[in-house]
Design a protein around this motif. Sequence first.
Motif, PDB file in Angstrom:
ATOM      1  N   ALA A 236      -7.661   4.426  -1.245  1.00 18.73           N
ATOM      2  CA  ALA A 236      -7.889   3.672  -0.012  1.00 18.73           C
ATOM      3  C   ALA A 236      -9.197   4.137   0.591  1.00 18.73           C
ATOM      4  O   ALA A 236      -9.589   5.302   0.440  1.00 18.73           O
ATOM      5  CB  ALA A 236      -6.746   3.877   0.979  1.00 18.73           C
TER       6      ALA A 236
ATOM      7  N   ARG B 154      -2.052   0.668  -4.848  1.00 16.67           N
ATOM      8  CA  ARG B 154      -1.654  -0.652  -4.353  1.00 16.67           C
ATOM      9  C   ARG B 154      -0.799  -1.366  -5.377  1.00 16.67           C
ATOM     10  O   ARG B 154      -1.039  -1.274  -6.583  1.00 16.67           O
ATOM     11  CB  ARG B 154      -2.869  -1.528  -4.057  1.00 16.67           C
TER      12      ARG B 154
ATOM     13  N   ASP C 155      -3.981   7.232  -2.980  1.00 15.37           N
ATOM     14  CA  ASP C 155      -3.324   5.993  -2.587  1.00 15.37           C
ATOM     15  C   ASP C 155      -3.346   4.998  -3.745  1.00 15.37           C
ATOM     16  O   ASP C 155      -4.246   5.032  -4.593  1.00 15.37           O
ATOM     17  CB  ASP C 155      -4.024   5.380  -1.377  1.00 15.37           C
TER      18      ASP C 155
ATOM     19  N   THR D  48      -5.431  -5.391   2.509  1.00 14.28           N
ATOM     20  CA  THR D  48      -5.395  -5.180   1.059  1.00 14.28           C
ATOM     21  C   THR D  48      -5.571  -6.533   0.379  1.00 14.28           C
ATOM     22  O   THR D  48      -5.196  -7.574   0.938  1.00 14.28           O
ATOM     23  CB  THR D  48      -4.057  -4.568   0.607  1.00 14.28           C
TER      24      THR D  48
ATOM     25  N   HIS E 174       0.843  -1.199   0.000  1.00 14.05           N
ATOM     26  CA  HIS E 174       0.000   0.000   0.000  1.00 14.05           C
ATOM     27  C   HIS E 174       0.871   1.239   0.000  1.00 14.05           C
ATOM     28  O   HIS E 174       1.651   1.451   0.941  1.00 14.05           O
ATOM     29  CB  HIS E 174      -0.895  -0.027   1.245  1.00 14.05           C
TER      30      HIS E 174
ATOM     31  N   THR F 229       5.751   3.750   0.611  1.00 15.39           N
ATOM     32  CA  THR F 229       5.067   5.007   0.305  1.00 15.39           C
ATOM     33  C   THR F 229       6.033   6.088  -0.176  1.00 15.39           C
ATOM     34  O   THR F 229       5.706   6.833  -1.105  1.00 15.39           O
ATOM     35  CB  THR F 229       4.305   5.508   1.544  1.00 15.39           C
TER      36      THR F 229
ATOM     37  N   CYS G 143       0.612   4.596   0.894  1.00 20.02           N
ATOM     38  CA  CYS G 143      -0.348   5.347   1.713  1.00 20.02           C
ATOM     39  C   CYS G 143      -0.067   6.843   1.562  1.00 20.02           C
ATOM     40  O   CYS G 143       0.444   7.504   2.465  1.00 20.02           O
ATOM     41  CB  CYS G 143      -0.215   4.902   3.162  1.00 20.02           C
TER      42      CYS G 143
ATOM     43  N   ALA H 133      -7.202  -0.180  -0.833  1.00 19.99           N
ATOM     44  CA  ALA H 133      -6.731  -0.572   0.489  1.00 19.99           C
ATOM     45  C   ALA H 133      -7.784  -0.153   1.502  1.00 19.99           C
ATOM     46  O   ALA H 133      -8.547   0.801   1.271  1.00 19.99           O
ATOM     47  CB  ALA H 133      -5.401   0.098   0.796  1.00 19.99           C
TER      48      ALA H 133
END
Length: 392
Positions: A90, A146, A144, A278, A53, A361, A55, A235
């Motif tokens: 997300a 993934r 966000d 996730t 993820h 991230t 974020c 996510a």
Amino acid sequence: MTQPFLAESDVLVVGAGIVGLAHAAAALRRGRTVTVIDRDSRAVGASIRNFGHACVTAQSGDLLDLAHVARGRWLDLAGAAGFFAVQHGAVAVARTATELAVLDELAAGREQGEVRLLDAAAVRDALSAPGDARIAGGALLRDDLRVDPRQAVGSIAGWLSEQGVRFLWNTSYLEAGDGVVQTSRGMIRAERTYVCVGHDLDYVHPAEAAEHGIRRCGLQMARVAAPDGVTIAPAVLTGTSMLRYPAFAETAAAETLRAEFLATDPAVIDIDANVMFTQRPDGTIIVGDSHRYEATMDPFLDEATSDLLLARVAEVLGAGPLRVVERWQGVYAHSLTGPYLVREVADGVTAVSVTSGVGMTIALGLAERVLDRPSFSTSVPSPALHSLTKAN
């Protein structure tokens, strides 16, 4: 007789996790020749043990800037290397009025559409599951994305190799100086060396690791079979996530939220939980996680902690008991001094570690900054650090 060099290149990167690969990719884009060494035969550390993820939206300040740069690099690399990457954002699930208040505050402080408030029905649609009866609403965190951590890191390494980056696996970094790096297999000549070994920095540069206060954070995580019919594009974060990520934790409502958890669900505070999940491309779901901190991390997993995390994820989904496919311990570098370390440890040798659990991230953005500013060095806390570490 002088021993020949094992390799010679403009740049040597130590470590083939996401931080190391980020520096290799950044150097390659700048036309530099690159060698990467790693003590293992493939990446097996923090970069494959996480949620996959990025974020982005829940960061703030400097970390948010780095995350946005990294997001673009993730998409560039996914297109080039052909690995799974989805831009569905997300969903932060709110089950109390205080959690809704945190999301309201965050949305009010961001540009329109960056944090889109959702009603309970929209949250359940995102979960493609009945969901907890207590769900009151939530928010879609637009930026966000993934990836599948088990696929992405190996795919990036494979693509870099195809572009001419030389990988020397099963090769350990020992010491460096005067443009020469000593490894377990011989000497490598490089103009610049980036030591990207995460929490293991204390093995090779212990003084710098100690000065930055690096310790190991151990996580309990699992992969579970998806309940029938559950396909989750974004996510999924929960109220515990709002205590960990800085953009949430900096809101006025976050302190009230922490007090509520201490009163109503202290067990998740005791294990320093970030209840989130996730879904991988094969349909299984990565769930977690707990946090504990030690200089040397015991390998043992506590079954009560695993049971608690699985139960909380099942509650969010409104599902019965989840069937575990795998369990594992994640380990990453953590520090109360700053969210990342960039430090010149010798002439032409820079140590880089992400020390706040957001390597996936920000790593690709941090590498751009390091390569653009060769003298860049920091261990000073970012403005977001105090909120990021309140839960620790």
